[in-house]
Design a protein around this motif. Structure first.
Motif, PDB file in Angstrom:
ATOM      1  N   GLU A 144       0.809  -1.217   0.000  1.00 58.79           N
ATOM      2  CA  GLU A 144       0.000   0.000   0.000  1.00 58.79           C
ATOM      3  C   GLU A 144       0.844   1.269   0.000  1.00 58.79           C
ATOM      4  O   GLU A 144       0.348   2.341  -0.331  1.00 58.79           O
ATOM      5  N   SER A 145       2.111   1.155   0.377  1.00 57.65           N
ATOM      6  CA  SER A 145       2.977   2.347   0.448  1.00 57.65           C
ATOM      7  C   SER A 145       3.596   2.622  -0.915  1.00 57.65           C
ATOM      8  O   SER A 145       4.408   1.832  -1.418  1.00 57.65           O
ATOM      9  N   SER A 146       3.230   3.735  -1.512  1.00 54.00           N
ATOM     10  CA  SER A 146       3.715   4.038  -2.859  1.00 54.00           C
ATOM     11  C   SER A 146       5.142   4.577  -2.863  1.00 54.00           C
ATOM     12  O   SER A 146       5.728   4.765  -3.931  1.00 54.00           O
ATOM     13  N   ASN A 147       5.727   4.848  -1.672  1.00 53.52           N
ATOM     14  CA  ASN A 147       7.099   5.351  -1.616  1.00 53.52           C
ATOM     15  C   ASN A 147       8.101   4.256  -1.268  1.00 53.52           C
ATOM     16  O   ASN A 147       9.224   4.530  -0.866  1.00 53.52           O
TER      17      ASN A 147
END
Length: 373
Positions: free
Chosen positions: A226-229
């Motif tokens: 879920e973390s786009s970074n």
């Protein structure tokens, strides 16, 4: 029991099996249900401590003719909900095999020999036939028959083919095993998605003899969260391989392996492969096929005998002939208006073809036994 009563019972059995699907290696209730039917018809019955599946046997001595049916359903999303689902027609295959038993045991006498009914688990996993081979259930079998309902694209409703010439299949799972890195620091790791993209290109550039039907393609690729970074270092994937011959599938698998090794070395990241299942291509015996052809003509009319079906699909039925070289076998391809296709969650077919299917196999078994006299 009259013919009409037998046919009614067959359809009642089908309805029960259709309403109570179970997935591969978990066909416990299906096994128990069929076991009871076999016992009620006076069969010698065998079950197994370490797996599902049940064997029923009538008659004695040689020759030994087997009828094989598959027990398992698929696990798939149907109308928004995941469930076990008989979208491959195994419920009808079991019903036809039981129908053969009911019709044979309803006869006043049978030709000399043994008739063995093999209700095999886990066809969809491609491992059930191998388990039955391990159990020795066909060690003494001379002839073996199976059945599979066919899509409208292959066999028209009311027709049947005396053989299904499936291709070989192999399913490979893989893992790209790296570490996640910060999106601002891509130089500190390897992006598993980029690795996957490179691997996809390598797979797409595999070339084989175009005269032999074959295909290889990704069927799953999962990476990231879920973390786009976060740059994902880990990914899981699946590859589906198909080929019309056993030699071709072996060569195709080796090329996939080399492609993965090349990408792994290029990115300096481990990529692990595991063969999840494999099926052999068909080896249909000419005599068994001829007997099946005669039976189709007698039941449906000679004008409704379709040619052998050549299909890129696979079936673990063919492991029996691949592993036991002297086994004579073929598989009935039953046309039954099957739409929109096998494994579609809402697959439908003409249930009225179950009874003719059972009659065709019954006649073929009797013809086989009589051919030894």
């Amino acid at each position: 029991m009259t013919t009409n009563a037998i046919d009614t019972k067959i359809m009642n059995i089908f309805e029960h099996l259709h309403q109570n699907p179970e997935i591969s290696w978990k066909e416990t209730e299906t096994t128990a249900y069929i076991k009871q039917i076999l016992e009620d018809r006076g069969c010698k019955v065998t079950t197994f401590d370490d797996c599902t599946g049940v064997i029923g046997e009538i008659g004695s001595g040689e020759p030994v003719v087997a009828v094989r049916a598959d027990l398992d359903a698929l696990w798939q999303e149907v109308n928004g909900e995941f469930c076990a689902n008989h979208s491959c027609g195994h419920d009808s295959h079991m019903s036809m095999a039981i129908g053969v038993l009911l019709k044979l045991t309803g006869m006043s006498s049978l030709p000399k020999g043994t008739i063995r009914f093999i209700f095999q688990p886990a066809e969809e996993k491609g491992t059930g036939a191998l388990k039955m081979l391990e159990k020795g259930v066909i060690d003494d079998v001379n002839y073996m028959y199976g059945v599979h309902v066919r899509p409208v694209q292959e066999v028209q409703d009311g027709m049947a083919a005396p053989a299904i010439l499936h291709g070989a299949g192999q399913h490979i799972s893989g893992e790209i095993k790296g570490d996640d890195t910060h999106g601002a620091r891509p130089h500190l790791g390897v992006n598993a998605i980029e690795v996957g993209a490179e691997l996809l290109q390598k797979i797409n550039h595999i070339h084989m003899d175009p005269q032999v039907p074959h295909s290889v393609k990704f069927t799953k690729f999962q990476a990231g969260g879920e973390s786009s970074n976060v740059i994902p270092g880990h990914a899981a994937f699946s590859i589906d391989l198909r080929a019309q011959t056993n030699d071709c599938i072996a060569e195709l698998a080796e090329k996939v392996k080399k492609a993965v090794e090349s990408v792994s070395a290029s990115y300096d990241i481990p990529i692990e492969l595991e063969t999840m299942s494999a099926t052999a291509s068909a080896i249909a015996d000419k005599h068994a096929q001829a007997l099946m052809t005669e039976s189709i003509g007698e039941v449906l009319g000679e004008e409704n005998v379709a040619p052998p079906v050549v299909t890129s699909g696979s079936e673990d039925f063919h492991f029996y002939t691949f592993k036991k070289k002297d086994l004579k076998a073929t598989m009935l391809g039953l046309g039954c208006d099957l739409k929109p296709g096998l494994h579609h969650p809402n697959m439908t077919f003409n249930h009225d073809m179950i009874i003719p299917g059972a009659e065709i196999i019954t006649k073929t078994v009797l013809k086989t036994l009589k051919s030894f006299e």
